[in-house]
Scaffold this motif. Sequence first.
Motif, short mmCIF file in Angstrom:
data_model
loop_
_atom_site.label_atom_id
_atom_site.label_comp_id
_atom_site.label_asym_id
_atom_site.label_seq_id
_atom_site.Cartn_x
_atom_site.Cartn_y
_atom_site.Cartn_z
N HIS A 98 44.46 37.24 35.19
CA HIS A 98 43.97 38.36 36.00
C HIS A 98 45.10 39.17 36.64
O HIS A 98 44.88 39.86 37.63
CB HIS A 98 42.99 37.85 37.06
CG HIS A 98 41.74 37.26 36.48
ND1 HIS A 98 40.90 38.00 35.67
CD2 HIS A 98 41.22 36.02 36.55
CE1 HIS A 98 39.90 37.23 35.28
NE2 HIS A 98 40.07 36.03 35.79
N VAL A 158 34.38 39.72 41.46
CA VAL A 158 35.60 40.54 41.41
C VAL A 158 36.63 40.00 42.39
O VAL A 158 37.82 39.86 42.07
CB VAL A 158 35.27 42.01 41.71
CG1 VAL A 158 36.56 42.82 41.90
CG2 VAL A 158 34.43 42.61 40.58
N THR A 194 40.39 38.37 41.76
CA THR A 194 41.55 38.94 42.48
C THR A 194 42.27 37.84 43.24
O THR A 194 43.51 37.77 43.24
CB THR A 194 41.10 40.04 43.43
OG1 THR A 194 40.33 41.03 42.72
CG2 THR A 194 42.28 40.72 44.10
N VAL A 249 43.34 47.23 41.65
CA VAL A 249 42.52 46.27 40.91
C VAL A 249 41.98 46.99 39.68
O VAL A 249 41.07 47.83 39.78
CB VAL A 249 41.37 45.72 41.78
CG1 VAL A 249 40.46 44.82 40.96
CG2 VAL A 249 41.92 44.97 42.99
N LEU A 296 40.14 47.23 35.94
CA LEU A 296 39.01 46.59 35.26
C LEU A 296 39.22 46.73 33.75
O LEU A 296 39.14 47.83 33.20
CB LEU A 296 37.70 47.24 35.69
CG LEU A 296 37.42 47.20 37.20
CD1 LEU A 296 36.13 47.94 37.53
CD2 LEU A 296 37.36 45.77 37.71
N VAL A 339 39.03 41.49 35.87
CA VAL A 339 39.96 42.02 36.86
C VAL A 339 41.40 41.80 36.39
O VAL A 339 41.74 40.74 35.87
CB VAL A 339 39.73 41.32 38.21
CG1 VAL A 339 40.95 41.51 39.13
CG2 VAL A 339 38.49 41.85 38.89
#
Length: 606
Positions: free
Chosen positions: A67, A111, A115, A137, A139, A148
């Motif tokens: 991520h 989400v 993160t 952030v 997508l 993410v």
Amino acid sequence: MKGPLGSKYILEEVIGRGATGEVWRGRTHEGERLAFKLLHDTLARDPETVNRFLREGSILSGVVHPHLVRVHDLVVEGATLALGMDLVEGSDLRAPLAAHGAMRPGDACAVAAETASALAAVHDAGVVHRDVKPENVLLDGRRTPPAVRLTDFGIARIAEQTGSKSTMLVGTAPYIAPELADGQPPTPATDLYALGIMLYEMCCGVTPFADRSTLVMLQHHGHSAPGRPPGMPGALWELIVALLAKDPAARPAPAGRVAILLEALARDLEAVPAAETLTEPPAPVAALHDADTALSMRNPGRDSGGTEPAGRRGGRRGRRGRTLAIAAVTAAVVCAVAAGAYAATRDPGSDTGPGPGPTTVAKSGDGPAPESPPPSSARASYGPNQVPDLVGMPETQARALLPPSVGVQIRREAAPSGSPDGVVLAQDPKPGADLPTTLQLTVSSKQAIQYLADIEPSAGDTVRTGTEAANLRLSGHPQLHAIGVEGSPCGNETGSVEYDLGQHYTRLQGLAGLDDNSPAAKAQVTVEFYGDARKLKSITTTLGKSQDLEVDVRGVLRLTLRWTFSGGDASRCDGGTLVLGDAQLVAAAGYVPPSTESPTPTLPGG
């Protein structure tokens, strides 16, 4: 500057601009697509910035996580400083927030969980992001739902100017932590505060202290608690309040634990609809916090308001920093325990109205709300070297009550009817026993579980499973549904095995170590986990020192395990057995794994 960048890259078009520079779409001469962050030329002319760029950039390039937007290369060419990064095809989080407003609470938690897991990797590398916000952030549209990808981590540190500019606030006003406004250096807790602000915004469409005046926002960060938006689920609200604590040491930590809390909330709140999108936040509430932990922008050397020159503030800030450091461990554990208890035991649909504020907030004219005692307060008390009574507690709380020296093996069973998810059903050893090296907890689960040992490998070396692995032990405990791998440290013996997961699972968890009966007492084994050829995690374990296993496998089609045996006695080639004990794959929402059974060894006393 469309065209060549250094000797290896070609810049094609600008795809973004920010306070520290421009982002370009580009490629290598071989055609690999990348994004390039070009820092402003004023930064490139500052020798200290160039030194930081080389020093910090080399650290950033070593941080790899599913991520995170990975940094692949550093480019220094004349007046150009650039970072070569993953090119993420998709939008940032700001785009859907602007287009659609408030998100469903479960989606917002998902989400935020991804993160937080990215922040955990950043913090483990000794880096503080400093500017967590929706614009950073990304997508990744190649996956459904979009994954993410946190970007711009560490850029603020690189771009921080020397001389007179070093006293400027680094961050974005709606998301800036109160300790930064108070002149303190950023820490991982700073990023978690910004994550809490972003989570609040995802749930109602606006940040808690939004105002046209930056000064007013900073004052609210320092003095006020957020107002509770209508429709905010109670368990989620408690976690947001904890993340927005004024004292950095009182926020849940570390980021990896926050990710686990958010994952649990995402599951529990999956069916809760989105709340109303607000254009202005509820009125902030005066925060109750004592003089020792108050973080504000008033003069720390006087009782009255006012502003003190920066040069006179260092002594007091140092004393307060020492006070917070002493309190950090206790406060972080208490906060994580409270958040975990709410996440696992409260009905997400039972408290969706505005309701009363949290126990740390009082409205004008009200006395402070009484604090609820911790769930363990009515339990029998045992000594510091004895096992506490953990049955009935949320898993997060149970883990927090154990010292770091005790490994935890989790076995998940279907939650009994009417029971919440993630609660301890049984423990071994029993309360009052001497603290062991490894403790087993049986935890309730509402998510489908698939044991890795029950999946037939698609390729690779032979591994022991089923009856062949039934007697493998770690720290005296039989390993349920174990996978065993024989190896020798002579010649650094290696091997691998692959499993087809089909993007049906979210994480792999369990315990890894060397079997108690391994003849090579000094041998060690390193296990690397790859998802679709991307390295996800690496652990190294030795005899008697088992490691908790937690691997994010969201979106992974093929999982590969690679191991290397090393160490040992130079005069002999005795090897050992790598054991993955009770290795469980947690199924994605809606997926039901095929029904299989693995032999279960008899536990002591069972």
